[in-house]
Scaffold this active site. Structure first.
Site, PDB file in Angstrom:
ATOM      1  N   TYR A  22       0.830  -1.212   0.000  1.00 48.19           N
ATOM      2  CA  TYR A  22       0.000   0.000   0.000  1.00 48.19           C
ATOM      3  C   TYR A  22       0.865   1.262   0.000  1.00 48.19           C
ATOM      4  O   TYR A  22       0.648   2.185  -0.786  1.00 48.19           O
ATOM      5  CB  TYR A  22      -0.926   0.007   1.221  1.00 48.19           C
ATOM      6  CG  TYR A  22      -1.584   1.333   1.443  1.00 48.19           C
ATOM      7  CD1 TYR A  22      -2.659   1.742   0.650  1.00 48.19           C
ATOM      8  CD2 TYR A  22      -1.129   2.206   2.427  1.00 48.19           C
ATOM      9  CE1 TYR A  22      -3.257   2.978   0.824  1.00 48.19           C
ATOM     10  CE2 TYR A  22      -1.717   3.440   2.620  1.00 48.19           C
ATOM     11  CZ  TYR A  22      -2.777   3.823   1.811  1.00 48.19           C
ATOM     12  OH  TYR A  22      -3.364   5.054   1.996  1.00 48.19           O
ATOM     13  N   HIS A 118       0.472  13.469   1.639  1.00 52.52           N
ATOM     14  CA  HIS A 118       0.795  12.901   2.939  1.00 52.52           C
ATOM     15  C   HIS A 118       1.893  11.851   2.832  1.00 52.52           C
ATOM     16  O   HIS A 118       2.091  11.243   1.792  1.00 52.52           O
ATOM     17  CB  HIS A 118      -0.454  12.318   3.608  1.00 52.52           C
ATOM     18  CG  HIS A 118      -1.190  11.327   2.753  1.00 52.52           C
ATOM     19  ND1 HIS A 118      -1.988  11.695   1.696  1.00 52.52           N
ATOM     20  CD2 HIS A 118      -1.238   9.978   2.804  1.00 52.52           C
ATOM     21  CE1 HIS A 118      -2.505  10.618   1.124  1.00 52.52           C
ATOM     22  NE2 HIS A 118      -2.062   9.554   1.774  1.00 52.52           N
TER      23      HIS A 118
END
Length: 130
Positions: A22, A118
């Protein structure tokens, strides 16, 4: 900057592999442009390398009960912060260096697929091995 207050604990090899996949997702990281690591020779196999570290640590200190393999942290920034993705990545690297004291392996990736850029990373914490 907004930091997720509580890191997610990763307790299994399967969860670590999933987290690495991920975090390094090419669709989120602009084909892994803003990815880096510490004491990891190949970022795409970070889960394997972190697991080897765990095995070696267990041999050095003796068998341990089920432990946390890694922590998954997220560091988010607002668009109005006016930072580039490169600046955010550097801030993330400096932050994780402070957290780990330069003593633990980690990977970090800056996700640029959302309006809020982020940093995400699992860091390997081996408190038994210094």
């Amino acid at each position: 900057m907004v930091v997720v207050p509580k890191p997610k604990q990763i307790r299994s090899e399967k969860a670590l592999k999933s987290a690495v996949k991920y975090i390094l997702n090419p669709d989120k990281t602009d084909e892994q442009v803003l990815t880096s690591g510490y004491h990891i020779s190949n970022l795409n196999y970070a889960d394997v390398e972190m697991n080897y570290t765990r095995i070696l640590a267990r041999k050095m200190v003796g068998r341990q009960k089920k432990q946390v393999l890694a922590h998954h942290l997220v560091q988010s920034f607002r668009p109005e912060d006016g930072l580039s993705a490169e600046e955010i990545h550097q801030i993330g690297r400096e932050w994780i260096e402070e957290l780990t004291g330069g003593s633990h392996e980690y990977i970090i990736a800056t996700h640029v697929d959302k309006n809020h850029i982020h940093n995400v990373r699992p860091d390997r914490v081996l408190s038994q091995v210094v």
